[in-house]
Design an enzyme around this catalytic site. Structure first.
Site, PDB file in Angstrom:
ATOM      1  N   ALA A 145       0.855  -1.183   0.000  1.00 38.17           N
ATOM      2  CA  ALA A 145       0.000   0.000   0.000  1.00 38.17           C
ATOM      3  C   ALA A 145       0.890   1.232   0.000  1.00 38.17           C
ATOM      4  CB  ALA A 145      -0.886  -0.013   1.242  1.00 38.17           C
ATOM      5  N   GLY A 170       0.605  -5.135   0.900  1.00 38.53           N
ATOM      6  CA  GLY A 170      -0.595  -5.205   0.078  1.00 38.53           C
ATOM      7  C   GLY A 170      -0.322  -5.814  -1.291  1.00 38.53           C
ATOM      8  N   GLU A 203      -0.497  -9.456  -0.713  1.00 40.16           N
ATOM      9  CA  GLU A 203      -1.914  -9.757  -0.444  1.00 40.16           C
ATOM     10  C   GLU A 203      -2.742  -9.702  -1.724  1.00 40.16           C
ATOM     11  OE1 GLU A 203      -1.825  -6.701   2.619  1.00 40.16           O
ATOM     12  OE2 GLU A 203      -2.507  -8.176   4.078  1.00 40.16           O
ATOM     13  N   GLU A 256       4.901  -5.250   7.073  1.00 38.57           N
ATOM     14  CA  GLU A 256       4.134  -4.197   7.751  1.00 38.57           C
ATOM     15  C   GLU A 256       4.629  -3.957   9.168  1.00 38.57           C
ATOM     16  OE1 GLU A 256       2.786  -6.572   5.845  1.00 38.57           O
ATOM     17  OE2 GLU A 256       1.003  -5.850   4.789  1.00 38.57           O
TER      18      GLU A 256
HETATM   19  N1  CO8 Z   1       4.579   3.220  -0.635  1.00 40.74           N
HETATM   20  C1  CO8 Z   1       4.945   4.388  -1.177  1.00 40.74           C
HETATM   21  N2  CO8 Z   1       6.101   4.536  -1.890  1.00 40.74           N
HETATM   22  C2  CO8 Z   1       6.881   3.465  -2.045  1.00 40.74           C
HETATM   23  C3  CO8 Z   1       6.552   2.210  -1.484  1.00 40.74           C
HETATM   24  C4  CO8 Z   1       5.322   2.110  -0.760  1.00 40.74           C
HETATM   25  N3  CO8 Z   1       4.887   0.962  -0.247  1.00 40.74           N
HETATM   26  N4  CO8 Z   1       7.529   1.320  -1.773  1.00 40.74           N
HETATM   27  C5  CO8 Z   1       8.442   1.994  -2.493  1.00 40.74           C
HETATM   28  N5  CO8 Z   1       8.068   3.290  -2.656  1.00 40.74           N
HETATM   29  C6  CO8 Z   1       8.766   4.355  -3.361  1.00 40.74           C
HETATM   30  C7  CO8 Z   1       9.949   4.870  -2.549  1.00 40.74           C
HETATM   31  O1  CO8 Z   1       9.513   5.826  -1.602  1.00 40.74           O
HETATM   32  C8  CO8 Z   1      10.811   5.473  -3.648  1.00 40.74           C
HETATM   33  O2  CO8 Z   1      10.278   6.717  -3.997  1.00 40.74           O
HETATM   34  P1  CO8 Z   1      11.249   8.022  -4.069  1.00 40.74           P
HETATM   35  O3  CO8 Z   1      12.215   7.679  -5.177  1.00 40.74           O
HETATM   36  O4  CO8 Z   1      10.301   9.124  -4.419  1.00 40.74           O
HETATM   37  O5  CO8 Z   1      11.902   8.135  -2.749  1.00 40.74           O
HETATM   38  C9  CO8 Z   1      10.587   4.534  -4.829  1.00 40.74           C
HETATM   39  O6  CO8 Z   1       9.358   3.836  -4.552  1.00 40.74           O
HETATM   40  C10 CO8 Z   1      11.671   3.491  -4.990  1.00 40.74           C
HETATM   41  O7  CO8 Z   1      11.815   2.814  -3.752  1.00 40.74           O
HETATM   42  P2  CO8 Z   1      13.231   2.604  -3.022  1.00 40.74           P
HETATM   43  O8  CO8 Z   1      14.143   3.731  -3.342  1.00 40.74           O
HETATM   44  O9  CO8 Z   1      12.951   2.316  -1.586  1.00 40.74           O
HETATM   45  O10 CO8 Z   1      13.739   1.297  -3.801  1.00 40.74           O
HETATM   46  P3  CO8 Z   1      14.736   0.177  -3.243  1.00 40.74           P
HETATM   47  O11 CO8 Z   1      15.026  -0.669  -4.446  1.00 40.74           O
HETATM   48  O12 CO8 Z   1      15.848   0.785  -2.498  1.00 40.74           O
HETATM   49  O13 CO8 Z   1      13.865  -0.675  -2.199  1.00 40.74           O
HETATM   50  C11 CO8 Z   1      11.906  -1.849  -1.398  1.00 40.74           C
HETATM   51  C12 CO8 Z   1      12.778  -1.425  -2.623  1.00 40.74           C
HETATM   52  C13 CO8 Z   1      12.663  -2.855  -0.539  1.00 40.74           C
HETATM   53  C14 CO8 Z   1      10.664  -2.502  -1.979  1.00 40.74           C
HETATM   54  C15 CO8 Z   1      11.535  -0.592  -0.558  1.00 40.74           C
HETATM   55  O14 CO8 Z   1      11.015   0.386  -1.434  1.00 40.74           O
HETATM   56  C16 CO8 Z   1      10.510  -0.863   0.509  1.00 40.74           C
HETATM   57  O15 CO8 Z   1      10.840  -1.411   1.540  1.00 40.74           O
HETATM   58  N6  CO8 Z   1       9.227  -0.447   0.272  1.00 40.74           N
HETATM   59  C17 CO8 Z   1       8.192  -0.543   1.255  1.00 40.74           C
HETATM   60  C18 CO8 Z   1       7.713  -1.968   1.404  1.00 40.74           C
HETATM   61  C19 CO8 Z   1       6.639  -2.038   2.467  1.00 40.74           C
HETATM   62  O16 CO8 Z   1       6.848  -1.773   3.620  1.00 40.74           O
HETATM   63  N7  CO8 Z   1       5.410  -2.467   2.064  1.00 40.74           N
HETATM   64  C20 CO8 Z   1       4.292  -2.590   2.955  1.00 40.74           C
HETATM   65  C21 CO8 Z   1       3.469  -1.345   2.911  1.00 40.74           C
HETATM   66  S1  CO8 Z   1       2.138  -1.374   4.111  1.00 40.74           S
HETATM   67  C22 CO8 Z   1       0.930  -2.300   3.375  1.00 40.74           C
HETATM   68  O17 CO8 Z   1       1.065  -2.768   2.277  1.00 40.74           O
HETATM   69  C23 CO8 Z   1      -0.324  -2.515   4.177  1.00 40.74           C
HETATM   70  C24 CO8 Z   1      -1.282  -3.421   3.425  1.00 40.74           C
HETATM   71  C25 CO8 Z   1      -2.657  -2.893   3.417  1.00 40.74           C
HETATM   72  C26 CO8 Z   1      -3.560  -3.556   2.416  1.00 40.74           C
HETATM   73  C27 CO8 Z   1      -3.400  -3.071   0.964  1.00 40.74           C
HETATM   74  C28 CO8 Z   1      -4.552  -3.477   0.122  1.00 40.74           C
HETATM   75  C29 CO8 Z   1      -4.343  -3.473  -1.315  1.00 40.74           C
END
Ligand code: CO8
Length: 258
Positions: free
Chosen positions: A65, A109, A112, A132
């Site tokens: 998400a 998400g 999921e 999460e």
């Molecule tokens: N939300 C918003 N932006 C994101 C997300 C995210 N989940 N994941 C990545 N991005 C963005 C980053 O902020 C970055 O943007 P910017 O360049 O503007 O800073 C861009 O994508 C590239 O990301 P990274 O620079 O972090 O790329 P890396 O290759 O270094 O890392 C990762 C990749 C490991 C995937 C890292 O981006 C990461 O850890 N992302 C978050 C993963 C996460 O925690 N996901 C869980 C989110 S909570 C959730 O999903 C709750 C579920 C609810 C149900 C949803 C129903 C559909």
């Protein structure tokens, strides 16, 4: 309808829906989720579509998400708007088969969403996770429930509590994905699987999907009874007559969804 965060392509009875927010690793924001639900509804209603493939980019199916969008929300807001609640219901209501074609990150998400599809074909670069816990929340739309049914309690606890990622090989070994293919061939393989399904009677494919999904809800005896009743009901269709006649006459069946 024109979409901004997804790309939809219908070809040879298969709707290919591609999540397309490359700058955010396909993070699932409200616009994307709304467009995705609309596209799924349209594919379900489109007579030319017999199977759906949901995919992302090579780097990310979806990294979860959108954290930016939800970070400031209050409890009252997420409760009142039933955050993400509707998405699960809308995807579950789709009656045509949906294959998730996952490459790269399928996190939170994203994992999921893949699990909401009927089965997952993963590329050898896929990484699944429920991280999460690192954000101070728990999974919200199946990560503690569906994942546990796929991979069992121990691995589900491991992923939900440590937030670690599972690679494609482990995901296949654990029953989360049905097959792993080389990244370059992901779309080709997923589309070929979808086309195989598209060749079947759509009535039968929808009935099979419904019966497998009931196995999550029912006791074994109730599930077996449900399955038998649906099996019996197939004998009211022309496609059953055609399928069996074609076998006996050693020819390809010509199903007409009747
Ligand atoms: N939300 C918003 N932006 C994101 C997300 C995210 N989940 N994941 C990545 N991005 C963005 C980053 O902020 C970055 O943007 P910017 O360049 O503007 O800073 C861009 O994508 C590239 O990301 P990274 O620079 O972090 O790329 P890396 O290759 O270094 O890392 C990762 C990749 C490991 C995937 C890292 O981006 C990461 O850890 N992302 C978050 C993963 C996460 O925690 N996901 C869980 C989110 S909570 C959730 O999903 C709750 C579920 C609810 C149900 C949803 C129903 C559909």
């Amino acid at each position: 309808m024109a979409f901004e965060t997804i790309i939809v392509d219908v070809e040879d009875h298969v709707a290919l829906i591609k999540l397309n927010r490359p700058d955010a690793l396909n993070a699932l924001n409200s616009q994307l989720l709304s467009e995705l639900c609309t596209a799924l509804d349209e594919a379900d209603a489109n007579d030319k579509v017999r199977c759906i493939v949901l995919t992302g980019s090579e780097k990310a199916f979806a990294a979860g998400a959108d954290i930016k969008e939800m970070s400031e929300k209050t409890y009252v807001e997420v409760f009142t708007e039933n955050l993400f609640g509707e998405v699960g219901d809308r995807v579950a209501a789709i009656r045509k088969p949906i294959i998730a074609a996952v490459s790269g990150y399928a996190l939170g998400g994203g994992c999921e969403m893949a699990m909401m599809c009927d089965f997952i074909i993963a590329s050898d670069t896929a990484k699944f996770g429920q991280p999460e816990i690192n954000l101070g929340v728990i999974a919200g739309i199946g990560g503690t429930q569906r994942l546990t049914r796929f991979v069992g309690k121990s691995k589900s606890m491991d992923m939900n509590l440590t937030g670690r990622f599972m690679n494609a090989e482990e995901a296949e070994r654990s029953g989360l994905v049905s097959r792993v293919v080389p990244a370059k061939k992901l779309i080709e393989e997923a589309t070929a699987a979808a086309q195989k399904i598209a060749e079947k009677s759509q009535l039968t494919a929808m009935a099979a999907k419904e019966a497998v999904n009931r196995s999550y809800e029912l006791t074994l005896n109730e599930g077996l009874l449900f399955e038998r009743r649906v099996f019996h009901s197939m004998f009211a269709t022309e496609d059953q007559k055609e399928g069996m006649a074609a076998f006996l006459e050693k020819r390809e069946a010509q199903f007409r969804d009747k």
